[in-house]
Write an enzyme that holds these catalytic residues in place. Sequence first.
Site, short mmCIF file in Angstrom:
data_model
loop_
_atom_site.label_atom_id
_atom_site.label_comp_id
_atom_site.label_asym_id
_atom_site.label_seq_id
_atom_site.Cartn_x
_atom_site.Cartn_y
_atom_site.Cartn_z
N ASP A 1 0.82 -1.22 0.00
CA ASP A 1 0.00 0.00 0.00
C ASP A 1 0.85 1.27 0.00
OD1 ASP A 1 -1.93 -1.87 0.33
OD2 ASP A 1 -2.79 -1.02 2.16
N HIS B 1 3.69 -2.21 3.10
CA HIS B 1 3.67 -0.86 2.51
C HIS B 1 4.91 -0.69 1.66
CE1 HIS B 1 0.89 -0.69 5.87
NE2 HIS B 1 0.28 0.26 5.20
ZN ZN Z 1 -2.62 3.19 3.41
#
Ligand code: ZN
Length: 583
Positions: free
Chosen positions: A393, A535
């Site tokens: 992400d 992430h």
């Molecule tokens: Zn996020």
Amino acid sequence: MKKRNRRLLRIFCLLFITIILLVIGILFVNDVFNRNQTKIEELYFEDITNKKEIGRLLSIDEKENNIYYKVEYPAIGDDLIDKEISNEVDNLINKNKKQYLNESDNLEYYYFVNYETYIGVNSLLSIVLNENFVSEDLKMVEDKAYTYIFDLTSSKKINKEDIFKGEYLDKLQSYVKNEELSEDFNFVIKNDQLILIDYEVSIPVMEIKDYLKIDLSNKKDYSSDNVEPVYKIVNKQYKLSDDTLLYNAPSIKGNVVGNIKKDEIVNVYSQSDKGWSVLLYNDKVSYLESRYLKEIDNIEVNGEVKVYAMMDVNIRKNASTDSEVLGVLKEGDSITKIGEVGTWTKVLYNGEEAYIASSCLSLVKINKREVKLNIPPQGDIDPDKPMVALTFDDGPNPDSTPMILDVLEKYNVRATFFDLGNLMLKYPDIVRREAALGEVGTHTYAHKDYNKLSVQEIGEDLRLSREAFKKILGYEPILMRPPYGNANATVRALADMPIINWDIDTLDWKYRNKNLILDEIDKYGNLDGHIILMHSIYTSTAEAVEILVPDLLDKGYQIVSVSELATYKGYTLETGTIYHNFK
Ligand code: ZN
């Protein structure tokens, strides 16, 4: 170890907030800024907000020569206690000023304080001030906690040295074998537990109620029975169902400090399981019996609002799952909403008031349809062998995302990137490489919490994300992961995409350490069919991926995109539905 990391993380988060706040003065507020700030504040407040059982936040935000101060401390509503706390805060600041304030020193320092408050037995209040002091070059990182215990009924500070001495100090020492307990050992009293902090983990070490009863013999005992109350944070507004009295302690034996009239609205900070609610009255901590509180009806003012059922859902007589079922609202059907009561929506059903669980209702009509996924034709996946989807992400990021892509390329495996529209526009080449080596879904345009936005705001953010996709990849996104995984019924209806959340959280944003990230994944054992959340914006995550990918391949996993995982596991995805794995 984890405690240390959390603290370090806090330091870094605070440091970033300060830097960002400075940058705002000279830069335009752009979307990137908004996103970063939300994210960092989210991290910073993540565990702190849960630790503020009572009090109001006060803050000092200033710069003096080479030191930035961002100090947050509580006002409890008791003059004496509040004065004591603000004196302590002044002392802490001055102590550090003496040591580091130096005009000629061109190194900058950041000084942060945040706080926690806990309600303990017999109206004892614990306050923690967490102090972080870091130099710009990070060579100096100081990290300390100070704890204070007050008796709310007498406004007196209780010295821990007075409480814990003799055999109790010995008992305490026995819990902390490796370190000498000194005068500045830190603990809080929470409910009936003494919790030592500032060690590797916060550990409950002792039940203290008996001891407190003996040692604080002059203290009034307000408890109505021997079982101590457990307080829960509420932080919510209620309406009074009748006139009632306020007390200085959770007992009708306490002193009356005021009264509240029927229909007045109060903000309740916390509630005990013994039927008492804590609130501020004339800026003082006060207690009232919870039975006088009722939920506030937020009746919509602008006439009729239509809501739609996301699925077949019961219509109930009262706002409770125990209540009588009057009927069923069929998926896609609409009904008139007239208010909200907690997690329930008040509706008009056959001319009568009725209730439906809000989680099943959307402000826009959902159009559930099957989605055709994008599957590469290579056909090198064996559906009978275990497979796992890595998802990344918040990117793309020019430093760490290419590192992750290099790993995918090297081992010929795929992953799914949930990108932010505004960053996609900034790094289009990275996005195209993500699409070539895996797949790209949308993580919205500006990383806002969709659950908190209006229908119009969500629509606009989605439009911008779609445009970024069309511009860079030539197509609209097929999969969506909302920020924080938040997608209420309205969001799901508006998104018009399958929502891909996760079931394995590596906590990489928190750890920022490849070994801890790998340990976190290790905890889950069998990964077949799971979706792993990471992430793409941290170098530490990319470093973890460099080890993780060959390791998973060694263990026999096929590393696939979300679309491949869903397809080869036999799922068809539909819009408006949230998926956590494809087992
Ligand atoms: Zn996020």
